[in-house]
Design a protein around this motif. Sequence first.
Motif, short mmCIF file in Angstrom:
data_model
loop_
_atom_site.label_atom_id
_atom_site.label_comp_id
_atom_site.label_asym_id
_atom_site.label_seq_id
_atom_site.Cartn_x
_atom_site.Cartn_y
_atom_site.Cartn_z
N GLY A 250 0.78 -1.23 0.00
CA GLY A 250 0.00 0.00 0.00
C GLY A 250 0.82 1.28 0.00
O GLY A 250 0.27 2.36 0.21
N VAL A 251 2.13 1.16 -0.25
CA VAL A 251 3.03 2.32 -0.18
C VAL A 251 3.92 2.32 -1.41
O VAL A 251 4.45 1.29 -1.81
N ARG A 252 4.10 3.50 -2.03
CA ARG A 252 4.99 3.59 -3.18
C ARG A 252 6.17 4.51 -2.88
O ARG A 252 6.03 5.50 -2.16
N PRO A 253 7.34 4.18 -3.43
CA PRO A 253 8.52 5.02 -3.24
C PRO A 253 8.62 6.10 -4.31
O PRO A 253 8.18 5.91 -5.45
N PHE A 254 9.19 7.24 -3.93
CA PHE A 254 9.51 8.30 -4.88
C PHE A 254 10.98 8.65 -4.73
O PHE A 254 11.38 9.30 -3.76
N LEU A 255 11.79 8.19 -5.68
CA LEU A 255 13.21 8.54 -5.71
C LEU A 255 13.46 9.33 -6.98
O LEU A 255 13.08 8.89 -8.08
N MET A 281 18.76 1.43 -5.16
CA MET A 281 18.14 2.75 -5.18
C MET A 281 18.02 3.27 -6.60
O MET A 281 16.97 3.80 -7.00
N ALA A 282 19.11 3.12 -7.39
CA ALA A 282 19.11 3.61 -8.76
C ALA A 282 18.08 2.87 -9.61
O ALA A 282 17.36 3.48 -10.43
N LYS A 283 17.98 1.57 -9.41
CA LYS A 283 16.99 0.78 -10.15
C LYS A 283 15.57 1.24 -9.85
O LYS A 283 14.73 1.38 -10.75
N THR A 284 15.31 1.50 -8.56
CA THR A 284 13.98 1.96 -8.16
C THR A 284 13.66 3.31 -8.77
O THR A 284 12.51 3.58 -9.17
N ALA A 285 14.68 4.17 -8.89
CA ALA A 285 14.46 5.52 -9.42
C ALA A 285 14.38 5.55 -10.93
O ALA A 285 13.60 6.33 -11.50
N LEU A 286 15.14 4.69 -11.60
CA LEU A 286 15.34 4.85 -13.04
C LEU A 286 14.64 3.81 -13.91
O LEU A 286 14.35 4.07 -15.07
N GLU A 287 14.37 2.61 -13.37
CA GLU A 287 13.89 1.52 -14.22
C GLU A 287 12.41 1.24 -14.02
O GLU A 287 11.82 1.59 -13.01
N ASP A 288 11.84 0.59 -15.01
CA ASP A 288 10.45 0.13 -14.92
C ASP A 288 10.37 -0.93 -13.83
O ASP A 288 11.11 -1.92 -13.87
N PRO A 289 9.50 -0.78 -12.87
CA PRO A 289 9.46 -1.73 -11.74
C PRO A 289 8.88 -3.09 -12.09
O PRO A 289 8.96 -4.01 -11.27
N GLY A 290 8.31 -3.21 -13.26
CA GLY A 290 7.66 -4.46 -13.60
C GLY A 290 6.16 -4.37 -13.36
O GLY A 290 5.69 -3.53 -12.58
N GLU A 291 5.43 -5.24 -14.03
CA GLU A 291 3.97 -5.13 -14.03
C GLU A 291 3.37 -5.27 -12.63
O GLU A 291 2.53 -4.48 -12.22
N LEU A 293 4.75 -4.94 -9.51
CA LEU A 293 5.09 -3.85 -8.58
C LEU A 293 4.46 -2.54 -9.03
O LEU A 293 3.96 -1.76 -8.22
N ALA A 294 4.47 -2.30 -10.33
CA ALA A 294 3.87 -1.06 -10.85
C ALA A 294 2.38 -1.01 -10.52
O ALA A 294 1.84 0.06 -10.17
N GLY A 295 1.71 -2.15 -10.60
CA GLY A 295 0.29 -2.19 -10.27
C GLY A 295 0.04 -1.88 -8.80
O GLY A 295 -0.90 -1.16 -8.45
N ARG A 296 0.89 -2.44 -7.95
CA ARG A 296 0.75 -2.17 -6.52
C ARG A 296 0.99 -0.70 -6.20
O ARG A 296 0.28 -0.09 -5.41
N TRP A 297 2.03 -0.14 -6.82
CA TRP A 297 2.34 1.27 -6.56
C TRP A 297 1.24 2.19 -7.08
O TRP A 297 0.94 3.22 -6.48
N ALA A 298 0.65 1.82 -8.21
CA ALA A 298 -0.39 2.68 -8.80
C ALA A 298 -1.60 2.79 -7.88
O ALA A 298 -2.29 3.82 -7.87
N SER A 299 -1.89 1.73 -7.13
CA SER A 299 -3.05 1.75 -6.25
C SER A 299 -2.71 2.15 -4.81
O SER A 299 -3.58 2.16 -3.94
#
Length: 493
Positions: A250-255, A281-291, A293-299
Amino acid sequence: MSRSGGIVCWKRVAALRFLLPKGSPAGTKKLLSTADVVPQICIVGSGPAGFYTAQHLLKHHKRTRVDIYEKLPVPFGLVRFGVAPDHPEVKNVINTFTQTAHSDRCSYYGNVTVGKDVTVEELQKAYHAVVLSYGAEDNRTLGIPGENLAGVYTARAFVGWYNGLPENRDLKPDLSNETAVVLGHGNVALDVARILLSPLEVLRKTDITEESLTVLARSKVKRVCLIGRRGPLQVAFTIKELREMINLPGVRPFLDPADFKGIGDAIKDAPRPRKRLTELMAKTALEDPGEELAGRWASASKEWSLKFLRSPLEVLPGTDGKRVRAIRMAVTRLEGSGETAKAVPTGEVEELMCGLILSSIGYKSLQIDPSVPFDSKHGIIPNSLGRVSGAPGLYCSGWVKRGPTGVIITTMNDSFDTAQSVLEDLQSGALDLSDTKKGGDFVMSILQSRVLFSDWEKIDAAEVARGKLSGRPREKIVDPWEMLRLVQPLDQP
């Protein structure tokens, strides 16, 4: 008896202590030679440093007796009161400490404040060696205007509050604002951010206090910004804690991607742990998190972020002049590189609106007794391999020895080193064994009464039983008076 004087005042009158199994009385028989003398060793503090020191001494010297003194009624220090409630695996070391405590050559005296109830000099009269392992009981201050405003707390106090440390049980943090700021980029900073943002169903499975759960259930905090003076290559948290934050339900990161562009060249020769941490950290900031994780972060309804190169200048009050409204920060730049890089102000200033500030810039030790040498600038006892400078027979281990850094395994190794210094001094004759010391018997003659370890087990059992009622590992008792009432009647109106 009136309670108005507080637990310390009451202790002076009642002089209660918690005692782990005594075994045979020590120091009462007059021995004929130093080879037959039982070395009496005292340890002040029952956290990891104290217990690991005791463990090593008992294991490697088959005649030594060790007494551990603790100012609280309950043992285990930061393992009980510092480790995050959602990290139960770290607390498993309590099992090892309990085995040490059950040794017939080890006793534990709780609810004894060394420096008040008994002095270090009195302990030195009673023991052949005294080891100070009482940790870092205070916190570093920001030293900026406004840090005493309502809504500003130290991370140490906040951690103590949700972990049931008696001195912090009445903290009552205000979580009514949506934005919280954590000053610091260490593991404790991530711990408090994670507790603020974790789903209640996760926390309800832990030993976090009931009062904390009640307050967190009403929390309005949706954003936590973790602020550091330096850059991504200088963060002090570890990859395990970072992964937990990235995967928090239920929590998304912003780097900010700008903080990590081109960082690959800077870390190519870095030690492996630092390299892996920075890459994550760089991967979280720069790369596509994958379907997934991206879905979880979006909600997600909550978020956290890392802000680098910012140094706190002032906490700004709201219109009432009493509560925090924002924090003013200097934008910094780095001089140098790697671990030794220093943050230097650029002249630019920023403000961040927030209703809660948690300062996680470090702990510090205090001088326990005027007779003990102390370096107040660095917050440590001056020592060489644990031997206190200029004080034969006096030793130190843990944070009070090296400063408040490292994890439990660091403290374990450090404590073993100090214990080894004691053993070497016993063998070399540097510790005078010609005089038979009375150990705990002498101290008991000053304090006059005792409470057995079986009584601590009553407290432990009561906490576990209360926890079972709500499906939790335990419900901590946070009031020392209630702890003591469980083990012996108190004459109070």
